[in-house]
Design an enzyme around this catalytic site. Structure first.
Site, PDB file in Angstrom:
ATOM      1  N   SER A   1      10.087  -0.281  -0.968  1.00 46.75           N
ATOM      2  CA  SER A   1       9.578   0.588   0.093  1.00 46.75           C
ATOM      3  C   SER A   1      10.711   1.372   0.751  1.00 46.75           C
ATOM      4  CB  SER A   1       8.819  -0.222   1.146  1.00 46.75           C
ATOM      5  OG  SER A   1       9.693  -1.103   1.831  1.00 46.75           O
TER       6      SER A   1
ATOM      7  N   GLY B   1      12.399  -3.227   4.369  1.00 46.40           N
ATOM      8  CA  GLY B   1      12.950  -2.047   3.694  1.00 46.40           C
ATOM      9  C   GLY B   1      13.129  -0.853   4.612  1.00 46.40           C
TER      10      GLY B   1
ATOM     11  N   LYS C   1      -2.245   3.376   2.685  1.00 50.15           N
ATOM     12  CA  LYS C   1      -2.589   2.868   1.354  1.00 50.15           C
ATOM     13  C   LYS C   1      -4.088   3.061   1.152  1.00 50.15           C
ATOM     14  CE  LYS C   1       1.307  -0.257   1.597  1.00 50.15           C
ATOM     15  NZ  LYS C   1       1.988   0.636   2.562  1.00 50.15           N
TER      16      LYS C   1
END
Length: 349
Positions: A183, A213, A296
């Site tokens: 990510s 991340g 998402k």
């Protein structure tokens, strides 16, 4: 011969791209994996391009010419002739880009790519020496319209040549040692498209941070990060001096701490409309100056998401944010939304 505009996207996302273009009354049909042809006129002056509103397109080549590419020497001369004819009525005094691209990785070997570039430049220098000196080869285009020379290999036998083209800015990024997850790549790519990134001393809030991340990416730029997630941070994000890990649910965090931040980062594994609701809370209160959120869509319709994002009644624009929505090179079934508050009223108090 002249054909309609070519539009590229990530392979497998042709239907999403087709549906997005239809939002703007642009008809298009897939002709190969990652490639669509539009019908009717299309230009960089379209509002959705001028405002960087397009999500799924990676590159658009306007009114390209198709040529056969059986013979490399002949192709190089055709490219030179195309460019020289296209600039007959133009005065060029600024650097201009030369892009040699292919529909899929491996279509052109490194050796053939080098040969094509060398042949193009050699012929251009002989034909238009002064203009050729201003040309530069690039593959990492900034977001927006460009005018130069675009050479696009659709397959081993067909190449399309264009003078005007548009880029969504998507680029493959390099993984950094210490980054806890892939990510990290998405956020680095988003910074590049945004043209901005957290700076030393700025305050960053990362909602849904684990394994870290995005927090790590911001901290590497010397920003101070509050990482909110019940999960654990890993690798370079764990015990980082500039990252404070708060084990809280991202949806309830604002009830505990309502301070304003320079950057709001949000990468939650939740239904995209829920994430948008959370984002709306922070934006409507001007609790951040910049934001980057990853949605998402999975089983959701990404076009419905885009319609909500672009809706002037509920989207980021309503709250005074200039924004973009993009399907990044490193996105999968995801859309990344990024924006900046344009009203001059923001302060951290």
């Amino acid at each position: 011969m002249t054909t309609s505009s070519l539009v590229t996207c990530a392979p497998g996302f042709e239907t999403h791209l087709k549906n997005e273009l239809e939002m703007y009354s642009i008809s298009a049909e897939p002709v190969a994996d990652g490639l669509l042809v539009t019908y009717g006129s299309l230009s960089p002056r379209y509002p959705m391009m001028a405002n960087n509103r397009l999500c799924f397109p990676r590159r658009i080549v306007f009114r390209p010419q198709e040529h056969a590419c059986h013979d490399s020497s002949r192709l190089a001369q055709n490219i030179c002739d195309f460019f020289c004819n296209a600039i007959q009525d133009e005065s060029i005094f600024e650097p201009w880009p030369i892009v040699v691209d292919a529909l899929r990785p491996g279509l052109l070997s490194a050796k053939k790519m080098h040969l094509v570039k060398t042949s193009i430049l050699s012929r251009l220098k002989k034909a238009v020496s002064r203009v050729a000196k201003l040309g530069f080869f690039t593959h990492c285009l900034s977001v927006g319209p460009h005018r130069g020379l675009y050479v696009f290999f659709a397959d081993q036998f067909r190449v399309y040549l264009g003078r005007s083209f548009w880029s969504g800015g998507q680029t493959r990024m390099r993984m950094q040692k210490g980054a806890p997850s892939r990510s990290f790549l998405k956020l680095e790519e988003a910074y590049r498209i945004f043209g901005k990134a957290p700076r030393c001393g700025e305050h960053v809030l990362d909602l849904g941070a684990a394994p870290g991340g995005w927090s790590y990416s911001a901290a590497q730029r010397q920003a101070r990060v509050i990482a909110v997630d019940n999960g654990s941070l890993k690798a370079g994000a764990k015990n980082h001096l500039l990252i404070t890990h708060v084990k809280q649910d991202a949806y309830h965090y604002h009830r505990i701490d309502s301070r304003k931040v320079d950057w709001l980062l949000c990468d939650l594994v939740d239904q995209p409309h829920q994430v948008l609701d959370l984002l709306t809370h922070w934006l409507k209160n001007h609790s951040c100056r910049h934001f980057i959120a990853n949605l998402k869509f999975g089983h959701s319709d990404p076009i419905d998401l885009l319609m909500r994002i672009h809706d002037p009644a509920v989207g980021p624009g309503r709250f005074g944010f200039n924004y973009q929505a993009r399907h990044l090179y490193h996105d999968r079934q995801e859309i990344t939304v990024l924006g900046e508050l344009i009203r001059p009223m923001w302060n951290r108090a």
